[in-house]
Scaffold this motif. Structure first.
Motif, PDB file in Angstrom:
ATOM      1  N   ILE A  12      47.303 -12.501   4.309  1.00 60.27           N
ATOM      2  CA  ILE A  12      47.313 -12.126   5.779  1.00 60.27           C
ATOM      3  C   ILE A  12      45.870 -12.340   6.360  1.00 60.27           C
ATOM      4  O   ILE A  12      45.805 -12.528   7.710  1.00 60.27           O
ATOM      5  CB  ILE A  12      48.028 -10.854   5.992  1.00 60.27           C
ATOM      6  CG1 ILE A  12      48.087 -10.387   7.475  1.00 60.27           C
ATOM      7  CG2 ILE A  12      46.928  -9.641   5.260  1.00 60.27           C
ATOM      8  CD1 ILE A  12      48.738  -9.068   7.495  1.00 60.27           C
ATOM      9  N   ILE A  13      44.811 -12.209   5.836  1.00 55.36           N
ATOM     10  CA  ILE A  13      43.456 -12.097   6.107  1.00 55.36           C
ATOM     11  C   ILE A  13      43.144 -13.950   6.271  1.00 55.36           C
ATOM     12  O   ILE A  13      42.672 -14.252   7.411  1.00 55.36           O
ATOM     13  CB  ILE A  13      42.438 -11.491   5.103  1.00 55.36           C
ATOM     14  CG1 ILE A  13      42.664 -10.083   4.858  1.00 55.36           C
ATOM     15  CG2 ILE A  13      40.990 -11.923   5.714  1.00 55.36           C
ATOM     16  CD1 ILE A  13      42.464  -9.312   6.267  1.00 55.36           C
ATOM     17  N   VAL A  14      43.680 -14.462   5.144  1.00 57.99           N
ATOM     18  CA  VAL A  14      43.250 -15.813   5.455  1.00 57.99           C
ATOM     19  C   VAL A  14      44.154 -16.558   6.592  1.00 57.99           C
ATOM     20  O   VAL A  14      43.571 -17.245   7.433  1.00 57.99           O
ATOM     21  CB  VAL A  14      43.723 -16.661   3.999  1.00 57.99           C
ATOM     22  CG1 VAL A  14      43.448 -18.151   4.150  1.00 57.99           C
ATOM     23  CG2 VAL A  14      42.909 -16.217   2.924  1.00 57.99           C
ATOM     24  N   GLU A  15      45.245 -16.185   6.836  1.00 64.84           N
ATOM     25  CA  GLU A  15      46.256 -16.615   7.805  1.00 64.84           C
ATOM     26  C   GLU A  15      45.478 -16.390   9.233  1.00 64.84           C
ATOM     27  O   GLU A  15      45.507 -17.051  10.173  1.00 64.84           O
ATOM     28  CB  GLU A  15      47.457 -16.456   7.689  1.00 64.84           C
ATOM     29  CG  GLU A  15      48.339 -17.248   6.631  1.00 64.84           C
ATOM     30  CD  GLU A  15      48.479 -18.721   7.068  1.00 64.84           C
ATOM     31  OE1 GLU A  15      48.718 -18.963   8.239  1.00 64.84           O
ATOM     32  OE2 GLU A  15      48.010 -19.228   6.327  1.00 64.84           O
ATOM     33  N   GLY A  16      45.228 -15.112   9.131  1.00 70.64           N
ATOM     34  CA  GLY A  16      44.688 -14.325  10.345  1.00 70.64           C
ATOM     35  C   GLY A  16      43.524 -14.961  10.909  1.00 70.64           C
ATOM     36  O   GLY A  16      43.235 -15.312  11.906  1.00 70.64           O
ATOM     37  N   LEU A  17      42.585 -15.117   9.925  1.00 74.23           N
ATOM     38  CA  LEU A  17      41.306 -15.892  10.217  1.00 74.23           C
ATOM     39  C   LEU A  17      41.424 -17.426  10.709  1.00 74.23           C
ATOM     40  O   LEU A  17      40.782 -17.641  11.697  1.00 74.23           O
ATOM     41  CB  LEU A  17      40.102 -15.670   9.339  1.00 74.23           C
ATOM     42  CG  LEU A  17      39.307 -14.567   9.362  1.00 74.23           C
ATOM     43  CD1 LEU A  17      38.334 -14.663   8.150  1.00 74.23           C
ATOM     44  CD2 LEU A  17      38.545 -14.483  10.498  1.00 74.23           C
TER      45      LEU A  17
END
Length: 255
Positions: A12-17
């Motif tokens: 979720i962090i990777v996709e969000g950024l």
């Protein structure tokens, strides 16, 4: 255009950024992502990004060692830490190694964009080679990072000298390439990997040789040599006398 990589074990962090930042506004492009340290290092060597967002608290990963590896092997690469690990001393050590920013999760978009702006400004200065002070500061961080790696490598060798360890094993543990680790060890110690490892093993053997009840062949095996002949050659090369002669000297000195 600056190349960016995002390394985090939370999708979720990777996709969000990757999706929420207007990267083109900063003349940046996310060229790859990774979900653990070893995968990240492999992709970094392939992509050679200008900047990285890195979580230092991923499973089976030593965050500071990875930061040190990046700043030593790729001194111009800009690294922003993005982590939930709240430890002031840890943050200080990361900053001493040369990270651009140390952001705590959950970070807001203002913090992330400020980090991007800062890293872009440093990259731009590096392209113009920057001032003398700035160059001396990249070099200082690189020196600190390199020392960190060498200490970790030597500690690993001291702890695992009994095993059949190779340069590749130590390089993997310190997150650098075999070539870079070999260069650092030679620069800091004046010795090759095998010379350092053999030196550690022979010093351990000399301690064991003080016990006359131990067979020399068993000592050779105990300190990590695969055969007696190799042990004997290395021992004599380092000490100028055979292991048996060394033992006899120790016995005479104790009398």
């Amino acid at each position: 255009m600056y190349k960016v990589m995002i390394i985090d074990d939370e999708p979720i962090i990777v996709e969000g950024l990757s999706r929420s930042v207007a990267w083109e506004k900063y003349d940046c492009q996310v060229v790859n992502t990774a979900h653990d340290g070893l995968e990240g290092i492999e992709k970094i060597r392939k992509e050679r990004p200008d900047m990285i967002f890195l979580d230092i608290c991923m499973p089976e990963m030593d965050g500071l060692s990875m930061v040190a590896a990046l700043k030593s092997e790729f001194p111009d690469m800009q690294v922003t830490i993005l982590t939930g690990f709240r430890d002031f001393e840890y943050a200080q050590r990361a900053i001493r190694l040369g990270v651009a920013r140390f952001l705590l999760k959950p970070s807001n978009m203002d913090e992330i964009e400020e980090a991007i702006q800062y890293m872009c400004s440093v990259c731009a200065k590096q392209q113009n080679r920057g001032s003398t002070d700035e160059v001396e500061e990249v070099e200082e961080h690189e020196h600190i990072a390199s020392n960190f790696i060498v200490r970790n490598a030597l500690n690993y060798m001291e702890e695992n000298y009994k095993e059949k360890i190779l340069l590749s094993d130590v390089a993997e543990k310190t997150y650098v390439s075999q070539w870079h680790l070999s260069k650092l060890l030679n620069k800091e110690t004046g010795q090759s990997f095998s010379e350092i490892l053999n030196g550690i093993r022979i010093e351990k053997a000399k301690e064991l040789l003080k016990d006359p009840s131990l067979r020399i062949g068993d000592i050779a095996d105990e300190v990590g040599f695969l055969d007696m002949a190799h042990f004997s050659r290395v021992f004599k090369k380092i000490n100028g006398i055979s292991a048996n002669e060394y033992r006899n000297q120790m016995i005479m000195e104790d009398k």
